[in-house]
Design a protein around this motif. Structure first.
Motif, PDB file in Angstrom:
ATOM      1  N   LEU A 101       0.895  -1.195   0.070  1.00 10.48           N
ATOM      2  CA  LEU A 101       0.060   0.121   0.044  1.00 10.48           C
ATOM      3  C   LEU A 101       0.793   1.186  -0.084  1.00 10.48           C
ATOM      4  O   LEU A 101       0.532   2.437  -0.644  1.00 10.48           O
ATOM      5  N   ALA A 102       2.142   1.174   0.877  1.00 12.94           N
ATOM      6  CA  ALA A 102       2.976   2.249   0.688  1.00 12.94           C
ATOM      7  C   ALA A 102       3.477   2.532  -0.871  1.00 12.94           C
ATOM      8  O   ALA A 102       3.556   3.790  -1.063  1.00 12.94           O
ATOM      9  N   CYS A 108       0.700   4.452  -2.538  1.00 14.87           N
ATOM     10  CA  CYS A 108       0.455   5.837  -2.275  1.00 14.87           C
ATOM     11  C   CYS A 108       1.618   6.727  -2.326  1.00 14.87           C
ATOM     12  O   CYS A 108       1.563   8.196  -2.317  1.00 14.87           O
ATOM     13  N   SER A 109       2.784   6.246  -2.554  1.00  9.77           N
ATOM     14  CA  SER A 109       3.928   7.094  -2.950  1.00  9.77           C
ATOM     15  C   SER A 109       4.361   6.975  -4.222  1.00  9.77           C
ATOM     16  O   SER A 109       4.986   8.166  -4.667  1.00  9.77           O
ATOM     17  N   CYS A 162      -3.630  11.734  -2.837  1.00  7.56           N
ATOM     18  CA  CYS A 162      -3.618  10.583  -2.320  1.00  7.56           C
ATOM     19  C   CYS A 162      -4.341  10.498  -0.806  1.00  7.56           C
ATOM     20  O   CYS A 162      -3.996  11.343   0.052  1.00  7.56           O
ATOM     21  N   GLU A 167      -4.672   8.272   1.899  1.00 12.01           N
ATOM     22  CA  GLU A 167      -4.214   6.820   2.548  1.00 12.01           C
ATOM     23  C   GLU A 167      -4.818   6.428   3.630  1.00 12.01           C
ATOM     24  O   GLU A 167      -4.823   5.153   3.918  1.00 12.01           O
ATOM     25  N   ASP A 168      -5.407   7.316   4.426  1.00  9.35           N
ATOM     26  CA  ASP A 168      -6.176   6.960   5.637  1.00  9.35           C
ATOM     27  C   ASP A 168      -7.572   6.780   5.569  1.00  9.35           C
ATOM     28  O   ASP A 168      -8.315   6.538   6.477  1.00  9.35           O
ATOM     29  N   PRO A 195      -8.062   3.064   0.956  1.00 10.18           N
ATOM     30  CA  PRO A 195      -7.260   4.107   0.285  1.00 10.18           C
ATOM     31  C   PRO A 195      -7.458   4.362  -1.250  1.00 10.18           C
ATOM     32  O   PRO A 195      -7.611   3.364  -2.001  1.00 10.18           O
TER      33      PRO A 195
END
Length: 685
Positions: free
Chosen positions: A294-295, A298-299, A316, A318-319, A323
């Protein structure tokens, strides 16, 4: 005569020898060896089945254990099958099954001296869609896209039978189909028996009358005037966005730091249901291999999207509950969700509608995949898709114009309105669009909440994911408006609805029902008569007291307005539990009276004896607590001012025709509300 007998014996022995050699060189679909896994499709297409190559484990294990064991032991698909796909999206214009996108293999004569040639290269869809070789349709049920171990299918059949979904005869027929290699047929039968059994019994109704047909015609003309369908240019633009987005995701996957891979895109929402408007967004789910975290999504992916020409406003979240990356691609709004597959390779033409693919996936990925899975099930659960789409268009337009289309604020989102319309379509399968639209408000105005609304019987696939179950989950017993999605896992799509927003929804359902009853009493069918129902919301003239959330900043206003809207429901929760406040009504639309700033408003009522100063003193501690707990960690640059505002101090920019005109509308609303309360009181007494 004796020579003929000896000749026949030698011929039989030679034939048996050739059959043994053919069994060794042409393993069947039951084989699980890596050297022969790519030949399974050809062996199935020849109609042969060898039980010698099957390895049977006598140790009992559960359905989920079989899935876990298969992940470790079953070899991945070869590179020839997992080549890059041109576009593996479930689009609006294509609702065909996965089998129709498979390259048909022409029949070949088995040879023993030369090795089997590789699979043919992929061909365009239009090439093999209309030019299938003779007999390919019969093989299409046997040749599956991603091969599934027989233990997984046997476990799914046994689990469905233990749940009481399958009878003994159906279970026996499915097991016999396993021996014939009819994998896709078994999966479709399981899906039909487990997820496509309606909850309601349709009521018998006569054929539509001439009035109902004319009324439907008037409704359709009104819809085309107030909310016209998107033109060919917009449709083409969205198709281009899907194609280019697939290329962007493919470029990101090829440059992944761990290893290059392949991802698949699936489309759901209004685009899949064919009810999207010109300003509707695209709900796209990207299914990535298991090594993509997931990182990474999102990055890394936002950087690739930002560097792509034509993509703007990349945000983005993410929370979020799921997501999401939101952006605009050629002025088309896109909500990109991510789902992580349980294996390091994502097969082409993956049957995402089957429950077995969800094994070993995380809960967030299952929620994301529910977007296309639920949309597909809804279309199969409605009796007449054309009537369903027309009625859904009308309901979506009505909800947006009345300020009720928002899941963040505490009303209903797109999936909730879709389930409600499909439920009414199941109740009245022979009704035309205008009649279904009228029944929609009649049913919901009299519905006894929190009685849940379901389209199909709930089914637990046994994979361990949480489902909506008020008997097992204490928090789900407090849901005010349960609207359950079909499929596995079943979830409440209206979990954000509060008692205050439910009261507003009930009032709007009753208002619409009274208008349609009056139209039916007067036999009105013209498009002008329908415009009264779709009148804009009277929120700005409805209350005496408001709370204003003013967002300041010229740059990134829409970026942090979504964050503030997601926290607005928390403010409603605090206000409705405050002593001295009767009702609370949030408005989901960002109103922009002046350039460079926007405002959200929450209307509320106090007891008749309370004055304006008392209302301001009542909400002051609520505003202070809300700022300290919810708005202190805003991830975007910008400022938010929250203050109490009486109706007389509302900015003029929020009134379309000016404040003087709004004063007359306010007086009309007060008189109409007093009349309705009087009529309701006399009805119940």
């Amino acid at each position: 005569m004796k020579d003929d007998v000896h000749r026949r014996r030698r011929l039989d022995e030679s034939t048996k020898a050739h059959m043994k050699e053919d069994a060794l060189t042409h393993p069947t679909a039951c084989s699980s060896t890596s050297s022969s896994s790519w030949k399974d499709a050809d062996s199935q297409s020849d109609g042969t089945l060898s039980l010698d190559s099957c390895t049977i484990d006598a140790t009992p294990f559960s359905y989920k254990d079989a899935l876990v064991r298969t992940r470790d032991t079953f070899p991945p698909l070869p590179d020839e099958v997992l080549s890059e796909d041109k576009l593996s999206t479930t689009s609006n214009a294509s609702t065909t099954s996965d089998e129709e996108f498979r390259v048909p293999t022409p029949p070949r004569t088995p040879t023993h001296e030369t090795p089997m040639p590789p699979l043919p290269p992929p061909m365009p869809t239009d090439t093999f869609k209309h030019k299938d070789p003779p007999g390919s349709s019969a093989r299409r049920h046997k040749v599956a896209g991603p091969r599934i171990h027989t233990s997984i299918i046997r476990g799914a059949i046994a689990h469905a039978a233990s749940q009481g979904v399958l009878s003994k005869s159906t279970k026996r027929e499915m097991r016999q189909s396993i021996l014939r290699g009819e994998t896709n047929s078994i999966l479709e039968n399981l899906r039909r028996e487990c997820h496509l059994q309606p909850m309601v019994t349709p009521s018998a109704s006569p054929p539509p009358t001439e009035y109902e047909l004319r009324n439907s015609n008037g409704l359709l003309k009104c819809l085309n005037t107030l909310g016209p369908v998107q033109d060919s240019e917009t449709l083409t633009s969205k198709h281009v966005v899907l194609v280019e987005l697939d290329r962007v995701v493919d470029r990101w996957m090829r440059g992944h730091t761990v290893q290059p891979g392949h991802a698949a895109l699936f489309v759901g929402g209004s685009w899949y249901l064919k009810v999207d408007a010109k300003d509707s967004d695209l709900d796209v789910v990207v299914l990535v291999p298991s090594y993509v975290t997931l990182a990474d999504f999102c990055s890394e992916l936002p950087k690739v999207l930002t560097a792509t020409p034509g993509i703007t406003d990349v945000i983005c979240m993410e929370d979020a509950y799921v997501p999401t990356i939101t952006f605009k691609f050629h002025r088309v709004k896109v909500d990109l969700l991510v789902a992580r597959f349980s294996q390091p390779v994502v097969p082409k033409h993956l049957p995402i509608h089957s429950d077995h693919i969800l094994a070993n996936m995380d809960v967030t990925s299952v929620r994301a995949l529910s977007v296309p899975r639920t949309a597909s099930l809804i279309l199969e659960l409605v009796p007449h898709p054309g009537t369903f789409r027309t009625c859904l268009r009308a309901v979506r337009l009505w909800a947006k114009r009345r300020g009720l289309y928002s899941n963040k604020v505490g009303f209903l989102g797109g999936i909730s309105w879709t389930v409600l319309v499909a439920f009414v379509c199941q109740m009245f399968p022979n009704a035309v669009a205008a009649s279904v639209f009228h029944h929609f408000f009649s049913v919901l105005a009299a519905w006894k909440w929190p009685t849940p609304i379901m389209l199909a019987r709930p089914y637990d696939a046994g994979l361990g994911f949480p489902q909506w179950s008020p008997s097992g989950n204490v928090h789900e017993r407090a849901h005010a408006m349960p609207i359950i999605t079909p499929g596995y896992p079943a979830m409440n799509s209206a979990a954000n609805v509060t008692f205050s927003t439910l009261r507003v929804l009930r009032e709007e359902f009753t208002r619409a029902k009274l208008i349609l009853d009056d139209m039916q009493l007067k036999a009105l069918t013209s498009p002008i008569a329908w415009t009264q129902l779709f009148a804009p919301s009277d929120f700005a003239v409805r209350y005496d007291h408001y709370v204003q959330l003013r967002l300041k900043g010229t740059d990134g206003l829409h970026a942090y307005s979504s964050f503030v809207a997601s926290r607005l429901r928390r403010l409603v929760d605090i206000l409705q539990h405050t002593t001295g406040i009767l009702t609370v009504h949030p408005f989901p639309t960002l109103l922009q009276p002046d350039a460079g700033e926007g405002s959200y408003f929450v209307g509320f009522e106090v007891p008749p004896g309370a004055a304006g100063i008392g209302a301001a003193a009542t909400v002051a501690p609520v505003i202070k607590y809300f700022l300290a707990t919810e708005m202190h960690r805003m991830p975007f640059e910008g400022a938010v001012d929250i203050s109490y505002v009486p109706w007389s101090a509302l900015p003029n920019g929020i009134f379309p025709h000016g404040k003087d005109w709004a004063a007359g509308d306010r007086a009309k609303y007060m008189l109409s509300r007093a009349h309705n309360l009087h009529m309701a009181g006399s009805y119940y007494t």
